[in-house]
Design an enzyme around this catalytic site. Sequence first.
Site, PDB file in Angstrom:
ATOM      1  N   GLU A   1      49.823  42.226  34.967  1.00  0.00           N
ATOM      2  CA  GLU A   1      49.700  41.268  36.191  1.00  0.00           C
ATOM      3  C   GLU A   1      48.634  40.587  36.263  1.00  0.00           C
ATOM      4  OE1 GLU A   1      51.531  45.363  38.872  1.00  0.00           O
ATOM      5  OE2 GLU A   1      49.759  44.172  39.387  1.00  0.00           O
TER       6      GLU A   1
ATOM      7  N   CYS B   1      42.897  36.598  39.029  1.00  0.00           N
ATOM      8  CA  CYS B   1      42.421  37.743  38.415  1.00  0.00           C
ATOM      9  C   CYS B   1      43.307  37.985  37.252  1.00  0.00           C
ATOM     10  CB  CYS B   1      42.796  38.814  39.696  1.00  0.00           C
ATOM     11  SG  CYS B   1      42.425  40.431  39.052  1.00  0.00           S
TER      12      CYS B   1
ATOM     13  N   CYS C   1      42.864  54.370  42.628  1.00  0.00           N
ATOM     14  CA  CYS C   1      43.415  52.915  41.904  1.00  0.00           C
ATOM     15  C   CYS C   1      44.766  53.167  41.366  1.00  0.00           C
ATOM     16  CB  CYS C   1      42.439  52.760  40.892  1.00  0.00           C
ATOM     17  SG  CYS C   1      43.284  51.255  39.677  1.00  0.00           S
TER      18      CYS C   1
ATOM     19  N   CYS D   1      46.881  46.543  42.815  1.00  0.00           N
ATOM     20  CA  CYS D   1      47.032  46.324  41.483  1.00  0.00           C
ATOM     21  C   CYS D   1      47.881  47.367  40.936  1.00  0.00           C
ATOM     22  CB  CYS D   1      45.380  46.277  40.877  1.00  0.00           C
ATOM     23  SG  CYS D   1      45.419  45.595  39.052  1.00  0.00           S
TER      24      CYS D   1
ATOM     25  N   CYS E   1      40.780  56.148  37.667  1.00  0.00           N
ATOM     26  CA  CYS E   1      39.932  56.087  38.872  1.00  0.00           C
ATOM     27  C   CYS E   1      40.791  56.456  40.056  1.00  0.00           C
ATOM     28  CB  CYS E   1      39.367  54.792  39.554  1.00  0.00           C
ATOM     29  SG  CYS E   1      38.272  54.190  38.021  1.00  0.00           S
TER      30      CYS E   1
ATOM     31  N   CYS F   1      45.446  51.833  31.913  1.00  0.00           N
ATOM     32  CA  CYS F   1      43.932  51.844  31.893  1.00  0.00           C
ATOM     33  C   CYS F   1      43.801  53.385  31.536  1.00  0.00           C
ATOM     34  CB  CYS F   1      43.276  51.801  33.261  1.00  0.00           C
ATOM     35  SG  CYS F   1      41.520  51.677  33.267  1.00  0.00           S
TER      36      CYS F   1
HETATM   37  S1  SF4 Z   1      39.585  50.622  39.183  1.00  0.00           S
HETATM   38 FE1  SF4 Z   1      41.704  51.223  37.973  1.00  0.00          FE
HETATM   39  S2  SF4 Z   1      42.157  49.507  36.522  1.00  0.00           S
HETATM   40 FE2  SF4 Z   1      39.957  49.648  37.070  1.00  0.00          FE
HETATM   41  S3  SF4 Z   1      39.146  51.060  35.777  1.00  0.00           S
HETATM   42 FE3  SF4 Z   1      39.570  52.427  37.383  1.00  0.00          FE
HETATM   43  S4  SF4 Z   1      41.463  52.875  36.881  1.00  0.00           S
HETATM   44 FE4  SF4 Z   1      41.105  51.236  35.641  1.00  0.00          FE
END
Ligand code: SF4
Length: 403
Positions: free
Chosen positions: A130, A145, A159, A383, A156, A152
């Site tokens: 994206e 962005c 997220c 996101c 996190c 990933c």
């Molecule tokens: S915020 Fe989301 S995209 Fe960014 S490093 Fe953490 S898990 Fe990965």
Amino acid sequence: MPSSAPVSSDAVNALNESERKRIEAKSALFAPPTPVTEDGRRELVGLSREELAEVLTEIGEKPFRAKQLWHWIYHQGVTDFSRMSTIARPLQAKLEKHFIVGRPSLTTQQTSKDDTRKFLFRFRDGQEAETVYIPDRREDRGAVCISSQVGCTLSCTFCHTGTQKLVRNLGAAEIVGQFMAARDSYGEWPSPKGDTPRLLSTIVLMGMGEPLYNYENVAKAMKIIMDGEGIALSRRRITLSTSGVVPMMDRCGDELGINLAISLHAVRNDLRDQLVPLNRKYPIEELMAACHRYPAASNSRRITFEYIMIRDVNDSDAEARELVRLIRGLPAKVNLIPFNPWPGSDFRPSTRERLASFAQIVMDAGYAAPIRMPRGKDILAACGQLKTQSERKRQAESRRNEA
Ligand code: SF4
């Protein structure tokens, strides 16, 4: 937790060097495919100037042609060799035979009521990522962005992208390609020169992925974007956001000198260990020390600390005061972002009162602390959501086809 005994800078460097090697070796396992089409033509976007000269030499052309091509590709934004009017017809045909100037293909594009535009791009191997354009509400400019990975590794907990496992790194062509394709969408070619206003005026490496886990490709892409004879976007207009890959922060500062943003989100190691699991490897003390070392930090170029405000998790006044203590001595700015709920997450956004109180404490200490309201809420703002939806749709289609 790190030892509290002082560590010499030599020891820090030696540690960083071996960690850097480990990170680079791991990154190589997720390398993108070679940018070549099915009929064997080489993608020119994403090659450095030197590489461009090399591939031209390989087909028997003089290296000086690289300068000409660079101008057409990155200044004019032309993708069709036959439109490169300073190149003679026979050479245009030869270039066409060996190369392409491509873009990622567009799977979905949505424009929100607030004009935020979200793109889901598909790359040659079918992987998707994206990109979002967030226009400034007051002026004719805005931030793009950009994603650096498909999925990933970092998980996190707040997220949505973190729920998608890492598939692979994006290549330099795919990273530059996102920005070029976004500019195609607004017709912003040729690249504006000098102080001429730009609609797509800044880049934030804050999309899917951890950019410092794909440093080589990200660095190559940013060097191309900053090149003064092409897109020519100033390093001051590019911000890389990291969860805190400490050993790579120094390298990024030395080599690229772009702005830095830190996904902080917690001020105590016990909580940050949960919210940003990378903290177990590089705890807050090491992260802050790397921020102090970051060479591009000056009063005019502050480090941005991103802080997702999660109700009753990280939003107390005591935490605001601790945040101020942590950033003391750094040119810094704190972006407070109310948590943006997504399906499957138990977190809730902080209340307005909490946001205001937290922001006031940070501002009273002399730091800017804008509250960033989520943009593009009506078009799946979190996101990673657009990609998940597209994947579900594709899975449903393939199930229907199999039935
Ligand atoms: S915020 Fe989301 S995209 Fe960014 S490093 Fe953490 S898990 Fe990965």
